[in-house]
Design a protein around this motif. Structure first.
Motif, short mmCIF file in Angstrom:
data_model
loop_
_atom_site.label_atom_id
_atom_site.label_comp_id
_atom_site.label_asym_id
_atom_site.label_seq_id
_atom_site.Cartn_x
_atom_site.Cartn_y
_atom_site.Cartn_z
N LEU A 24 9.25 10.69 46.39
CA LEU A 24 7.37 10.82 47.42
C LEU A 24 7.08 12.34 47.50
N PHE A 25 8.16 13.17 47.38
CA PHE A 25 7.54 14.31 47.31
C PHE A 25 6.64 14.99 46.12
N THR A 26 6.96 14.47 44.63
CA THR A 26 7.37 14.73 43.78
C THR A 26 5.26 14.31 43.69
N PHE A 27 5.32 12.67 43.91
CA PHE A 27 4.26 12.04 44.14
C PHE A 27 2.97 12.20 44.93
N LEU A 28 3.51 12.80 45.93
CA LEU A 28 2.36 13.87 46.78
C LEU A 28 2.14 14.95 46.15
N GLU A 29 3.07 15.50 45.51
CA GLU A 29 2.32 16.49 44.89
C GLU A 29 1.14 16.56 43.64
N LEU A 30 1.24 15.25 42.83
CA LEU A 30 0.44 15.48 42.20
C LEU A 30 -0.81 14.77 42.29
N LEU A 31 -0.22 13.71 43.68
CA LEU A 31 -1.63 13.91 44.11
C LEU A 31 -3.23 14.62 44.36
N THR A 32 -2.13 16.14 45.16
CA THR A 32 -2.98 17.11 46.17
C THR A 32 -2.87 18.51 44.43
N LYS A 33 -2.02 18.40 44.19
CA LYS A 33 -2.10 19.56 43.25
C LYS A 33 -2.39 19.13 41.42
N GLY A 34 -1.63 18.47 41.39
CA GLY A 34 -1.69 17.33 40.20
C GLY A 34 -0.23 17.79 39.15
N ILE A 35 -0.62 18.34 38.38
CA ILE A 35 1.19 18.74 37.10
C ILE A 35 1.00 19.57 37.35
N MET A 336 -2.23 11.84 38.95
CA MET A 336 -2.15 10.52 40.02
C MET A 336 -1.38 9.35 39.34
N LYS A 337 -2.32 9.16 38.08
CA LYS A 337 -1.14 7.56 37.51
C LYS A 337 0.01 8.14 37.30
N LEU A 338 0.23 9.41 36.82
CA LEU A 338 1.80 9.45 35.98
C LEU A 338 3.17 9.53 37.99
N GLY A 339 2.02 10.17 38.60
CA GLY A 339 2.84 9.66 40.05
C GLY A 339 3.53 8.60 40.70
N LEU A 340 1.98 7.66 40.88
CA LEU A 340 2.57 6.14 40.74
C LEU A 340 3.74 5.36 39.60
N ILE A 341 3.19 5.72 38.41
CA ILE A 341 4.50 5.62 37.41
C ILE A 341 5.47 5.80 38.21
N ILE A 342 5.19 6.75 38.16
CA ILE A 342 7.07 7.75 38.98
C ILE A 342 7.48 6.76 40.10
N VAL A 343 6.48 6.44 41.23
CA VAL A 343 6.85 5.56 42.39
C VAL A 343 7.14 3.91 41.75
N ILE A 344 7.00 3.40 41.32
CA ILE A 344 6.69 2.14 40.55
C ILE A 344 8.30 1.82 39.31
N TYR A 345 8.25 3.47 38.90
CA TYR A 345 9.43 3.19 38.17
C TYR A 345 10.63 3.15 38.81
N PHE A 346 10.45 3.39 39.98
CA PHE A 346 12.25 4.20 40.92
C PHE A 346 12.03 3.53 41.56
N ALA A 347 10.87 2.70 42.17
CA ALA A 347 11.05 1.26 43.33
C ALA A 347 11.32 -0.14 42.45
N PHE A 348 11.60 -0.58 41.05
CA PHE A 348 12.77 -1.12 40.63
C PHE A 348 14.23 -0.72 41.00
N THR A 349 13.71 0.72 40.55
CA THR A 349 15.39 1.06 40.21
C THR A 349 15.73 0.84 41.85
N PHE A 350 14.86 0.92 43.47
CA PHE A 350 16.14 1.94 44.10
C PHE A 350 15.79 -0.49 44.06
#
Length: 357
Positions: A24-35, A336-350
């Motif tokens: 979640l922290f990485t997702f927020l960073e990707l949204l606000t600061k990019g890669i 942003m799309k990289l962040g979404l993919i990370i979240v969705i990918y881990f959502a299945f794991t969780f």
């Protein structure tokens, strides 16, 4: 020494909740600061090594951890190596038993499992390595691989380290080491070798798709066929034993849910290679290797412990998905799309490892 002050029933959930916070922290960073270049990445690497490696010994909570502990203690008590399979792993275990305790042994195993994933990510993605590493440890099978399939998971990481090397000699040596740790690495090795001579991802996608109806039509015939090929490996006996251990993974027959999960990497490869024209020799090799290993699992999907065959492709799945994101600017709003993919990918794991438990 082990981390034994944490109640065993909370040990695994703590790992997944911690990764959830990082995601979640990485997702927020990707949204606000990019890669960006992530400065705290190495802290996560060694924190996972320590937490996984210093876990208490429990067969109930950590699967085959207790079995590996028994093997270690046998060698510590002077027993000789009596197997001719996975010999490097057994010599490695015997050597460790002469100079350290069982908890230090598991710590070394965790290091061999986790640190090569960092080296691979660093090699391929330079300053953006953290995102690939995070997706690898956020994978559905990552934690189970480290605490249950210890030998297989180390072999998988050594295999990835091998294919990430530039020189053929080092590729060969690391892949040979991986096979010597766990013979099942022969399957992705065959996929990698095929990719060197038949580097045509589009054709291999068709092959993967064809394996689905072939598995549905032929059913258990494929399991019998592969089990009778003559390979001297006890793991192939899982193909014909049936569900003798009430293995929940395979107890419902053809697993459409896990096929859908596997198809995410196939779709990613198709999208970037076919639709977006992403042309990268290493990515093609990685993608074809994944397709070959996953296609084999589809054919034997009903087998007892088929998750062990699925792992032979799933351990590289995160790299297939994330590789193009970290190599080129391909799509709009890529961060942003990289962040979404990370979240969705881990959502299945969780969901699978925490919510459904």
């Amino acid at each position: 020494m082990s981390i034994d002050f944490i109640p065993l029933e909370y040990y695994t959930p703590i790992f997944f909740y911690t990764i959830l916070l990082v995601v979640l922290f990485t997702f927020l960073e990707l949204l606000t600061k990019g890669i960006l270049k992530i400065k705290y990445g190495l802290l996560l690497v060694f924190a996972i090594v320590l937490y996984m490696g210093l876990r208490p010994i429990s067969g109930f909570y950590f699967g085959d951890t207790s079995t590996y502990a028994q093997i270690f203690e046998r060698y510590q008590n002077g027993f000789a190596i009596t197997t001719t399979k996975d010999v490097v792993f057994h010599y490695f275990t015997m050597f460790c038993s002469t100079i350290m305790g069982v908890h230090s042994f598991f710590l070394i195993c965790a290091f061999i499992y986790v640190f090569p994933l960092y080296l691979v990510s660093k090699k391929w993605f330079k300053q953006y390595w953290f995102y690939a590493f995070l997706l690898l440890v956020a994978s559905f099978s990552f934690w189970a691989g480290g605490v249950n399939g210890v030998r297989n998971s180390m072999a998988g990481s050594l295999f990835l380290l091998g294919i990430s090397r530039d020189k053929r000699l080092f590729q060969f040596l690391w892949i040979l080491m991986a096979i010597s740790f766990h013979k099942s690495m022969l399957l992705p090795t065959m996929g990698f070798v095929l990719a060197q001579f038949y580097n045509k991802p589009k054709h291999m996608i068709i092959f993967w798709l064809l394996c689905i109806p072939l598995s549905l039509i032929a059913g258990e015939s494929w399991e019998v066929f592969f089990a009778n090929l003559g390979f001297e490996d006890d793991r192939l006996s899982y193909l014909t034993q049936g569900n003798v251990n009430d293995d929940k993974f395979s107890s419902t027959g053809f697993r459409w849910d896990f096929l859908l999960y596997s198809s995410c990497a196939v779709y990613a490869g198709w999208y970037f290679i076919v639709k977006k024209g992403f042309n990268d020799k290493i990515y093609n090799w990685l993608f074809i290797t994944y397709l070959v290993a996953n296609a084999f699992w589809i054919l034997v999907i009903r087998a007892n412990f088929s998750n062990r065959f699925a792992y032979l492709s799933w351990f590289m799945m995160a790299l297939v998905i994330v590789y193009p994101f970290l190599k080129e600017r391909i799509i709009k709003q890529q961060s942003m799309k990289l962040g979404l993919i990370i979240v969705i990918y881990f959502a299945f794991t969780f969901f699978m490892n925490v919510i459904l438990k």
